[in-house]
Design a protein around this motif. Structure first.
Motif: not given
Length: 488
Positions: A165-185
Motif C-alpha cells: 500500500d506504499g507504507t508496508t509490505f509483508s510478503p509470503r513465499e509464493l511456492f516452495g522453490n529450493p533454488f535461487w529466483v532471479y526474476d518474477l513477473r
C-alpha cells in the motif's frame, strides 16, 4: 551522471491527426520558435512556455482556434475542443465506469467501452492491435482502473508476493522453490481476470529455469496457484522474463533470457511450448513491434564473455508466427542495455528506452540513440497527456523525472531530495488515486530495500513524497520486483 538529454525526432508519418485551422506538428523541433523552445502537444498543436499558465505553456499562433490559450484549459470557448485525455484537468479519475477486464493484457479492446475509448483516443493501438501493459497503465491514470496493489519480488531462494500500500509490505513465499529466483513477473496465462506469474530460477538437473503459475484464488492473504506444464526445449538458467503476445494470436507468451540463452514459451492454453532461439548468453531482451505485423521483433542484448567486452545489441526478427527461428539480425550497437523497456513517447509504435539510451522506430527497424544512461529506467504517463514520461535512477544518484513532449525534455521536471542505490524502477498506481507512483529498488542500501515515491502532482506540477519502506529483507539481497493487480 546526467540524464538522457536528447529530444527524440519523430518520423513525419507518425504525426497526430489533423486539426481544423491548425498546423499539425509531430515533434518539438517542428514547433521551434525564435529565442525559445517550442513543444508539440499530444493534440498535434504547437505550444510555447508561458509562466502565467497553470501548466506552464500556451498554444502558439499556429494552433488555430486555440492560439494564445493555456494548454490544459478544459474547453476552449471558440473551438469547443476538450483536453487531449478527454477529462478536465482536475476531474476525478473514478468518474468513468470501468470494465474490470481492462486490467488484463488482451486482444484489442472494444472502443465502445468508455474507458477504452478514452485510452484509445491517445493510444489507438489499444483498440486496434492489442490491450497491453501500456494500455493498462493509461487506464489506471485516466479511468481509475487501479491494478497495482500486489508486489512480487524475486530474491535468492525465494519468490515473494504480498499486498503493498506504499507504507508496508509483508510478503509470503509464493511456492516452495529450493533454488535461487532471479526474476518474477505478472502476466496472463489464460482468459480469466486473475493475473498469473512467471519466475526465472536457477535449475538443477532436469528442472526448468522457467516456472509459470496460474493464480486460482486468494486464501488468508496468500495467493493459491497451479503449475502450468512446459513442453519442448528445456530452459536452463535464465534471469529475465517478459510477457508478450509474440505470435499475435491474442494471448500472452513468455520470453526468457539468461546465461543459457534466449527462449520463447508459446502459450497454448493448458501448457506452454518452449523453443530455444540461441544458446548465446543474453543479458536482456525486449519485444517491440517494428513492422506492425506478427510476430513481434526482439531487441536482444548479448554479452557472451563479459571479460572480453564483446557485448552487442541486435534487432532480431522471427521467421514466422509458427516457426520461432531468429534471422541474422541487425547490430545496433556495441553495448548491452540494462532494463530495456517500451515507451510510448508519441503517436505510432513504441520506442525502446534503456540504461544505454533510446532506440527510435524507423521504417526499417530501430535507430540507436546513444547517450549516458542510468541503471534503472521506467516509462509511464505521469502528467496525464497520454504519452509516457521517463523515471530514471542510478547508483548513488537521485531519481529524476523527464516529461515527454514528443520526446524527453532536457530538464528534469522533478528530482528526489536524496540519492538512492537505484537498481530497478517500477511504476503503478499503488494507492488508487489515479496517479502513477514510483517504487525504487534499494537492494544495495542498508535497511531500506525499497523506496516508495508517492505521486502528489497537482495543477501541472510534478511532485512526489519520498517514503522508505520498512525493512522486510534484512540480508538486503539483490532482487527484482514487479507491481501487480489488486488481489483477486
Amino acid at each position: 551522471m546526467r540524464a538522457i538529454l536528447l529530444v527524440l525526432s519523430v518520423l513525419a508519418g507518425l504525426g497526430c491527426g489533423s486539426r481544423p485551422g491548425a498546423y499539425v506538428c509531430s515533434t518539438g523541433p517542428d514547433c521551434a520558435v525564435a529565442g525559445g523552445t517550442g513543444y508539440c502537444e499530444a493534440d498535434g498543436r504547437c505550444s510555447v512556455a508561458d509562466a502565467t499558465c497553470p501548466g506552464g505553456r500556451r498554444y502558439g499562433d499556429s494552433a488555430g482556434a486555440l492560439a494564445g490559450t493555456c494548454v490544459g484549459d478544459e474547453v476552449d470557448a471558440a473551438s469547443g475542443d476538450a483536453p487531449p485525455d478527454g477529462l478536465a484537468p482536475d476531474a476525478s479519475p473514478d468518474a468513468v465506469a470501468v470494465d474490470p477486464r481492462l486490467c488484463a493484457p488482451a486482444p484489442a479492446a472494444d472502443a465502445s467501452e468508455p474507458c477504452a475509448a478514452i485510452v484509445c483516443a491517445q493510444r489507438p493501438g489499444c483498440c486496434t492491435t492489442g490491450w497491453d501493459e501500456g494500455c493498462v497503465r493509461a487506464a489506471e491514470v485516466h479511468c481509475g482502473r487501479h491494478c497495482s496493489q500486489l508486489l512480487a519480488t524475486a530474491i535468492p531462494a525465494r519468490a515473494m508476493v504480498g499486498a503493498f500500500d506504499g507504507t508496508t509490505f509483508s510478503p509470503r513465499e509464493l511456492f516452495g522453490n529450493p533454488f535461487w529466483v532471479y526474476d518474477l513477473r505478472w502476466g496472463h496465462a489464460n482468459g480469466d481476470a486473475r493475473a498469473d506469474l512467471a519466475a526465472a530460477r536457477q535449475p538443477q538437473g532436469s528442472a526448468s529455469g522457467l516456472l509459470i503459475r496460474t493464480t486460482t484464488g486468494l486464501t488468508g492473504g496468500q495467493l493459491t496457484v497451479d503449475e502450468v506444464p512446459l513442453t519442448g526445449d528445456l530452459v536452463g538458467q535464465v534471469d529475465r522474463i517478459e510477457w508478450a503476445d509474440v505470435d499475435g494470436d491474442g494471448d500472452l507468451d513468455v520470453v526468457v533470457a539468461g546465461i543459457t540463452g534466449l527462449f520463447i514459451a508459446r502459450n497454448e492454453g493448458a501448457s506452454f511450448a518452449v523453443t530455444r532461439l540461441t544458446s548465446e548468453t543474453v543479458a536482456g531482451v525486449v519485444t517491440v513491434d517494428v513492422d506492425g505485423v506478427p510476430p513481434l521483433e526482439l531487441l536482444v542484448a548479448f554479452n557472451p564473455t563479459p571479460a572480453l567486452g564483446d557485448e552487442r545489441t541486435v534487432l532480431h526478427r522471427l521467421t514466422s508466427t509458427t516457426d520461432f527461428t531468429l534471422d541474422g539480425g541487425t547490430v545496433l550497437g556495441a553495448e548491452f542495455p540494462h532494463n530495456p523497456t517500451r515507451c510510448q513517447l508519441q503517436p505510432g509504435r513504441p520506442h525502446v528506452a534503456s540504461s544505454y539510451g533510446v532506440y527510435a522506430p524507423t521504417a526499417g527497424g530501430l535507430t540507436a540513440r546513444s547517450g549516458p544512461g542510468y541503471s534503472a529506467f521506467a516509462c509511464g504517463d505521469l502528467d496525464g497527456d497520454g504519452w509516457d514520461d521517463a523515471v530514471v535512477a542510478g547508483y548513488d544518484a537521485p531519481v529524476r523525472v523527464f516529461l515527454s513532449r514528443g520526446g524527453f525534455e532536457t530538464t528534469a521536471a522533478w528530482t528526489s531530495a536524496v540519492s538512492y542505490e537505484g537498481f530497478e524502477v517500477e511504476l503503478g498506481d499503488v494507492d488508487g488515486d489515479g496517479k502513477l507512483d514510483v517504487v525504487v529498488n534499494e537492494a544495495a542500501a542498508p535497511d531500506r530495500p525499497f523506496t516508495f515515491l508517492h505521486n502528489t502532482s497537482s495543477g501541472g506540477t510534478i511532485s512526489f513524497e519520498e517514503r522508505v519502506i520498512s525493512d522486510w529483507d534484512p540480508a538486503n539481497t539483490n532482487h527484482r520486483f514487479d507491481l501487480g493487480p489488486a488481489p483477486p
